[in-house]
Design a protein around this motif. Structure first.
Motif, PDB file in Angstrom:
ATOM      1  N   TRP A 171      37.122  22.936  88.646  1.00  0.00           N
ATOM      2  CA  TRP A 171      37.895  23.992  87.983  1.00  0.00           C
ATOM      3  C   TRP A 171      37.622  23.968  86.487  1.00  0.00           C
ATOM      4  O   TRP A 171      37.536  22.915  85.885  1.00  0.00           O
ATOM      5  CB  TRP A 171      39.395  23.794  88.234  1.00  0.00           C
ATOM      6  CG  TRP A 171      39.776  24.011  89.665  1.00  0.00           C
ATOM      7  CD1 TRP A 171      39.908  23.062  90.633  1.00  0.00           C
ATOM      8  CD2 TRP A 171      40.019  25.250  90.294  1.00  0.00           C
ATOM      9  NE1 TRP A 171      40.232  23.632  91.838  1.00  0.00           N
ATOM     10  CE2 TRP A 171      40.313  24.992  91.655  1.00  0.00           C
ATOM     11  CE3 TRP A 171      40.019  26.578  89.859  1.00  0.00           C
ATOM     12  CZ2 TRP A 171      40.607  25.992  92.571  1.00  0.00           C
ATOM     13  CZ3 TRP A 171      40.325  27.574  90.771  1.00  0.00           C
ATOM     14  CH2 TRP A 171      40.612  27.283  92.110  1.00  0.00           C
ATOM     15  N   ALA A 172      37.476  25.153  85.906  1.00  0.00           N
ATOM     16  CA  ALA A 172      37.274  25.263  84.454  1.00  0.00           C
ATOM     17  C   ALA A 172      38.032  26.482  83.955  1.00  0.00           C
ATOM     18  O   ALA A 172      38.023  27.526  84.601  1.00  0.00           O
ATOM     19  CB  ALA A 172      35.795  25.393  84.125  1.00  0.00           C
ATOM     20  N   SER A 173      38.689  26.341  82.834  1.00  0.00           N
ATOM     21  CA  SER A 173      39.431  27.462  82.245  1.00  0.00           C
ATOM     22  C   SER A 173      38.531  28.208  81.272  1.00  0.00           C
ATOM     23  O   SER A 173      37.821  27.595  80.476  1.00  0.00           O
ATOM     24  CB  SER A 173      40.670  26.951  81.500  1.00  0.00           C
ATOM     25  OG  SER A 173      41.551  26.325  82.406  1.00  0.00           O
ATOM     26  N   GLY A 174      38.565  29.520  81.339  1.00  0.00           N
ATOM     27  CA  GLY A 174      37.735  30.335  80.446  1.00  0.00           C
ATOM     28  C   GLY A 174      38.551  31.412  79.777  1.00  0.00           C
ATOM     29  O   GLY A 174      39.748  31.562  80.030  1.00  0.00           O
ATOM     30  N   THR A 175      37.903  32.157  78.923  1.00  0.00           N
ATOM     31  CA  THR A 175      38.551  33.277  78.231  1.00  0.00           C
ATOM     32  C   THR A 175      37.651  34.495  78.294  1.00  0.00           C
ATOM     33  O   THR A 175      36.425  34.371  78.363  1.00  0.00           O
ATOM     34  CB  THR A 175      38.822  32.938  76.747  1.00  0.00           C
ATOM     35  OG1 THR A 175      37.591  32.557  76.126  1.00  0.00           O
ATOM     36  CG2 THR A 175      39.833  31.827  76.607  1.00  0.00           C
ATOM     37  N   VAL A 176      38.277  35.667  78.277  1.00  0.00           N
ATOM     38  CA  VAL A 176      37.517  36.917  78.224  1.00  0.00           C
ATOM     39  C   VAL A 176      37.269  37.231  76.755  1.00  0.00           C
ATOM     40  O   VAL A 176      38.206  37.326  75.964  1.00  0.00           O
ATOM     41  CB  VAL A 176      38.295  38.072  78.906  1.00  0.00           C
ATOM     42  CG1 VAL A 176      37.519  39.376  78.771  1.00  0.00           C
ATOM     43  CG2 VAL A 176      38.534  37.736  80.366  1.00  0.00           C
TER      44      VAL A 176
END
Length: 201
Positions: A26-31
């Protein structure tokens, strides 16, 4: 009483198999926008007005910021007047050279006077060229007082207010293009080296 205990030799035998199972990381990203633009001052000036606020949608060419241009207008006017005066001196030097040339042909003027008139024309011409460049620079600086949007987008940050003095290169606004977005996700280096273009993520 060893007969009531089971020995390891009498236990169940298990077969070990090597299998490959998918592992989810799992990895958190941003738009984020693909195209981000910083709007900065090109001159040292006081902010007169900021025509947009954070969140505003803008079109290319929209006026974003007005800087105080009174000093710049005065400099441009001075440069314009100086060039006009230099052009008048150039015109006079051209007329004088023509007159001295006629007199030289009639053997009334000396060659030295003709050379002097030629030199004065060259000097006047060089002065007009120099002041023309100074006028171009003054008009360019004046144009920097009005900052317009280079491309369509949305304002995301407003970093100055009317009355503030901004320096060359100082960011006043930040824009992004909402039509061109992408997801940015940090991936561990040990995983990133195995990623290929087109992999399903």
């Amino acid at each position: 009483d060893t007969g009531s205990r089971s020995s390891p030799a009498e236990g169940t035998i298990a077969t070990v198999q090597r299998t490959v199972e998918p592992v989810v990381e799992w990895a958190s990203g941003t738009v984020e926008s693909t195209h981000r633009t910083s709007i900065a001052a090109r001159i040292l000036a006081r902010v007169e007005a900021i025509e947009v606020n954070a969140g505003d949608l803008i079109a290319a060419g929209d006026v974003l910021v007005r800087l105080d241009s009174r000093t710049l207008k005065a400099r441009a006017q001075q440069a314009r007047q100086a060039r006009k005066a230099a052009q008048a001196r150039l015109d006079l030097a051209a007329v004088e050279l023509s007159r001295v040339d006629d007199l030289l042909k009639k053997v009334v003027a000396t060659r030295q006077r003709f050379d002097q008139a030629s030199s004065e024309l060259r000097i006047a011409n060089a002065e007009v060229d120099r002041l023309s460049r100074a006028l171009e620079e003054a008009e360019a600086a004046l144009s920097y007082a009005l900052i317009v949007a280079p491309a369509p987008g949305r304002v995301i940050d407003r970093l100055a207010e009317p009355g503030d003095t901004v320096a060359p290169g100082q960011t006043i606004l930040r824009l992004y293009d909402p039509a061109s977005l992408r997801v940015e996700v940090p991936v561990r280096e040990t995983l990133a080296v195995n990623l290929k273009l087109g992999d399903p993520l």
